[in-house]
Design a protein around this motif. Structure first.
Motif, mmCIF file in Angstrom:
data_model
loop_
_atom_site.group_PDB
_atom_site.id
_atom_site.type_symbol
_atom_site.label_atom_id
_atom_site.label_comp_id
_atom_site.label_asym_id
_atom_site.label_seq_id
_atom_site.Cartn_x
_atom_site.Cartn_y
_atom_site.Cartn_z
ATOM 1 N N TRP A 36 0.852 -1.178 0.000
ATOM 2 C CA TRP A 36 0.000 0.000 0.000
ATOM 3 C C TRP A 36 0.892 1.234 0.000
ATOM 4 N N PHE A 37 0.547 2.194 -0.834
ATOM 5 C CA PHE A 37 1.241 3.466 -0.935
ATOM 6 C C PHE A 37 0.204 4.574 -0.868
ATOM 7 N N ARG A 38 0.619 5.774 -0.528
ATOM 8 C CA ARG A 38 -0.331 6.884 -0.469
ATOM 9 C C ARG A 38 0.292 8.149 -1.028
ATOM 10 N N GLN A 39 -0.571 9.032 -1.523
ATOM 11 C CA GLN A 39 -0.134 10.282 -2.110
ATOM 12 C C GLN A 39 -0.965 11.431 -1.549
ATOM 13 N N PRO A 40 -0.423 12.176 -0.594
ATOM 14 C CA PRO A 40 -1.106 13.386 -0.133
ATOM 15 C C PRO A 40 -1.205 14.387 -1.270
ATOM 16 N N SER A 41 -2.186 15.260 -1.207
ATOM 17 C CA SER A 41 -2.392 16.244 -2.258
ATOM 18 C C SER A 41 -1.135 17.077 -2.479
ATOM 19 N N GLY A 42 -0.680 17.139 -3.728
ATOM 20 C CA GLY A 42 0.472 17.947 -4.076
ATOM 21 C C GLY A 42 1.816 17.361 -3.700
ATOM 22 N N LYS A 43 1.847 16.124 -3.191
ATOM 23 C CA LYS A 43 3.092 15.505 -2.770
ATOM 24 C C LYS A 43 3.355 14.205 -3.520
ATOM 25 N N GLU A 44 4.527 13.616 -3.276
ATOM 26 C CA GLU A 44 4.912 12.377 -3.936
ATOM 27 C C GLU A 44 4.281 11.166 -3.253
ATOM 28 N N HIS A 45 4.240 10.053 -3.997
ATOM 29 C CA HIS A 45 3.811 8.796 -3.404
ATOM 30 C C HIS A 45 4.768 8.393 -2.281
ATOM 31 N N GLU A 46 4.224 7.813 -1.215
ATOM 32 C CA GLU A 46 5.046 7.342 -0.119
ATOM 33 C C GLU A 46 4.609 5.946 0.307
#
Length: 122
Positions: A36-46
Motif C-alpha cells: 500500500w502506498f499513499r499520495q497526499p495532495s500535491g506531494k509524492e507517493h510514499e
C-alpha cells in the motif's frame, strides 16, 4: 501483469478507523509481494505497508506502525489495510500495487491504479 481495484476509502474523524480493500487480477497474484502506498495532495507517493507472498512477513512505515495492519487472502486475490487511530496527516489517496519487499517501493514505477481517497478531519 497485475491489475488492481481499491475501495473502502472515505471521510473519518481523527481517532477513527477504516478498512481498505484491493482486489487484484492476475494468475500469479499469490507469488507477488503487495504494498500500500499513499499520495497526499500535491506531494509524492510514499510507502505505507507491504506483505510478502510469504503471508507471515510484513513491513510498515514508521509513521503507521502499531496503527495500520496489512493482510492478504490469496484465495480471493485481495489485499487489505486496516487503519486505526487515524490522524489528519493520514489524509491521502491510497493505492495498492506490486512491491519490492524490504525496499519500501513499488515493483513498477508508473503503474498506479485509480486509488481510493481517505480524508481524516474534524
Amino acid at each position: 501483469q497485475v491489475q488492481v481495484l481499491e475501495s473502502g476509502g472515505g471521510w473519518v474523524q481523527p481517532g477513527g478507523s477504516l478498512r481498505l480493500s484491493c482486489v487484484a487480477s492476475g494468475r500469479n497474484f499469490r507469488l507477488y509481494t503487495m504494498g500500500w502506498f499513499r499520495q497526499p495532495s500535491g506531494k509524492e507517493h510514499e510507502f505505507v505497508a507491504a506483505i510478502h507472498f510469504n503471508v507471515a512477513s510484513t513491513e510498515y512505515a514508521d509513521s503507521v506502525k502499531d496503527r495500520f495492519t496489512i493482510s492478504r487472502d490469496n484465495e480471493k486475490n485481495t489485499v487489505y489495510l486496516q487503519m486505526n487511530s487515524l490522524k489528519p496527516e493520514d489524509t491521502a489517496v491510497y493505492y495498492c500495487a506490486p512491491a519490492v519487499y524490504g525496499a519500501k517501493r513499488p515493483l513498477y514505477l508508473d503503474s498506479w491504479g485509480q486509488g481510493t481517497q481517505v480524508t481524516v478531519s474534524s
